[in-house]
Design an enzyme around this catalytic site. Sequence first.
Site, PDB file in Angstrom:
ATOM      1  N   CYS A 105       0.836  -1.193   0.000  1.00 51.39           N
ATOM      2  CA  CYS A 105       0.000   0.000   0.000  1.00 51.39           C
ATOM      3  C   CYS A 105       0.877   1.252   0.000  1.00 51.39           C
ATOM      4  O   CYS A 105       1.790   1.383   0.825  1.00 51.39           O
ATOM      5  CB  CYS A 105      -0.889  -0.031   1.243  1.00 51.39           C
ATOM      6  SG  CYS A 105      -1.688   1.528   1.636  1.00 51.39           S
ATOM      7  N   GLU A 106       0.610   2.168  -0.923  1.00 53.20           N
ATOM      8  CA  GLU A 106       1.438   3.360  -1.004  1.00 53.20           C
ATOM      9  C   GLU A 106       1.137   4.365   0.106  1.00 53.20           C
ATOM     10  O   GLU A 106       1.880   5.329   0.291  1.00 53.20           O
ATOM     11  CB  GLU A 106       1.292   4.025  -2.363  1.00 53.20           C
ATOM     12  CG  GLU A 106      -0.049   4.658  -2.646  1.00 53.20           C
ATOM     13  CD  GLU A 106      -0.113   5.253  -4.048  1.00 53.20           C
ATOM     14  OE1 GLU A 106      -0.747   6.313  -4.194  1.00 53.20           O
ATOM     15  OE2 GLU A 106       0.461   4.671  -4.981  1.00 53.20           O
ATOM     16  N   HIS A 107       0.057   4.158   0.850  1.00 53.39           N
ATOM     17  CA  HIS A 107      -0.295   5.084   1.927  1.00 53.39           C
ATOM     18  C   HIS A 107       0.451   4.784   3.225  1.00 53.39           C
ATOM     19  O   HIS A 107       0.741   5.706   3.990  1.00 53.39           O
ATOM     20  CB  HIS A 107      -1.806   5.048   2.176  1.00 53.39           C
ATOM     21  CG  HIS A 107      -2.609   5.451   0.993  1.00 53.39           C
ATOM     22  ND1 HIS A 107      -3.837   4.889   0.686  1.00 53.39           N
ATOM     23  CD2 HIS A 107      -2.364   6.353   0.004  1.00 53.39           C
ATOM     24  CE1 HIS A 107      -4.310   5.435  -0.420  1.00 53.39           C
ATOM     25  NE2 HIS A 107      -3.441   6.316  -0.850  1.00 53.39           N
ATOM     26  N   HIS A 108       0.734   3.498   3.485  1.00 55.54           N
ATOM     27  CA  HIS A 108       1.400   3.131   4.732  1.00 55.54           C
ATOM     28  C   HIS A 108       2.593   2.196   4.542  1.00 55.54           C
ATOM     29  O   HIS A 108       3.251   1.829   5.506  1.00 55.54           O
ATOM     30  CB  HIS A 108       0.405   2.464   5.693  1.00 55.54           C
ATOM     31  CG  HIS A 108      -0.701   3.367   6.135  1.00 55.54           C
ATOM     32  ND1 HIS A 108      -1.936   3.406   5.513  1.00 55.54           N
ATOM     33  CD2 HIS A 108      -0.749   4.278   7.136  1.00 55.54           C
ATOM     34  CE1 HIS A 108      -2.700   4.306   6.118  1.00 55.54           C
ATOM     35  NE2 HIS A 108      -2.018   4.856   7.098  1.00 55.54           N
ATOM     36  N   GLN A 146      -5.080  -0.471  -5.002  1.00 53.41           N
ATOM     37  CA  GLN A 146      -5.637  -1.609  -5.730  1.00 53.41           C
ATOM     38  C   GLN A 146      -6.368  -1.178  -6.997  1.00 53.41           C
ATOM     39  O   GLN A 146      -6.328  -1.879  -8.013  1.00 53.41           O
ATOM     40  CB  GLN A 146      -6.569  -2.403  -4.810  1.00 53.41           C
ATOM     41  CG  GLN A 146      -7.075  -3.700  -5.425  1.00 53.41           C
ATOM     42  CD  GLN A 146      -7.802  -4.564  -4.427  1.00 53.41           C
ATOM     43  OE1 GLN A 146      -7.466  -4.583  -3.245  1.00 53.41           O
ATOM     44  NE2 GLN A 146      -8.807  -5.282  -4.879  1.00 53.41           N
ATOM     45  N   HIS A 174      -5.769  -5.941   2.879  1.00 45.84           N
ATOM     46  CA  HIS A 174      -4.880  -4.798   3.044  1.00 45.84           C
ATOM     47  C   HIS A 174      -4.452  -4.732   4.506  1.00 45.84           C
ATOM     48  O   HIS A 174      -5.288  -4.545   5.395  1.00 45.84           O
ATOM     49  CB  HIS A 174      -5.598  -3.510   2.650  1.00 45.84           C
ATOM     50  CG  HIS A 174      -5.867  -3.396   1.179  1.00 45.84           C
ATOM     51  ND1 HIS A 174      -5.308  -2.411   0.391  1.00 45.84           N
ATOM     52  CD2 HIS A 174      -6.615  -4.155   0.337  1.00 45.84           C
ATOM     53  CE1 HIS A 174      -5.716  -2.562  -0.862  1.00 45.84           C
ATOM     54  NE2 HIS A 174      -6.513  -3.616  -0.909  1.00 45.84           N
ATOM     55  N   CYS A 176      -2.963  -2.426   5.934  1.00 45.51           N
ATOM     56  CA  CYS A 176      -3.209  -1.114   6.522  1.00 45.51           C
ATOM     57  C   CYS A 176      -4.578  -1.080   7.198  1.00 45.51           C
ATOM     58  O   CYS A 176      -4.825  -0.252   8.085  1.00 45.51           O
ATOM     59  CB  CYS A 176      -3.106  -0.009   5.475  1.00 45.51           C
ATOM     60  SG  CYS A 176      -4.221  -0.194   4.075  1.00 45.51           S
TER      61      CYS A 176
END
Length: 214
Positions: A105-108, A146, A174, A176
């Site tokens: 995940c590019e956020h976390h 995704q 996920h 996250c």
Amino acid sequence: MPETSNIDLDKIIINTPIHDDAFELSDMEKINKIEHHFTKIMQILGLDLNDDSLCETPNRVAKMFVKEIFSGLNPNNNPEISLFENKYGYKRMLIEKDITLYSNCEHHFVPIIGKVHVAYIPGKQVIGLSKINRLVQYYAKRPQVQERLTIQISEALKEILQHDDVAVIIEADHLCVASRGINDTNSKTFTAAYSGQFENDTVRQEFLSHIQNK
């Protein structure tokens, strides 16, 4: 002999956000810089890097980022796609389901783990089966969301096949969601892309029935 696709897969699709000079540094230069900065992160967290279990961790993480889990950022790792003549005139859908998905995940920067199901209706050519897996892995091995990953796989397949009769479904956990924040370990995320004949309800339902059949 099969034909080999030389298509630049990063110019034809919705791309991962990358700045213009992303590839000016060599892999080794990137590893050295990441190792330096990850050492600082571990020290800020209060970890003792003199411990024999931790002393090599910054280097291991740096090599893992560059050479493994984010190797799909490097266009030099763009897989060659083998195409074969459809000698048998096969015109029904061809499905490869349960392709293993490991992404991040590019956020976390925590894992996305799941399965990818791909189908297409052959025209004059068919794809070597293992090349579908390699295509999935290429886009998965980068920081992702995704929705984008689903579109990237679909658009790349359409460009390689030179037609739109393609379907892609991703079902994933996920971390996250599961390991932080809401801590929900039961939910899954589904995304889908249907093009060409797969926009027809009957064709789409046939695809879904195959991937749901265990």
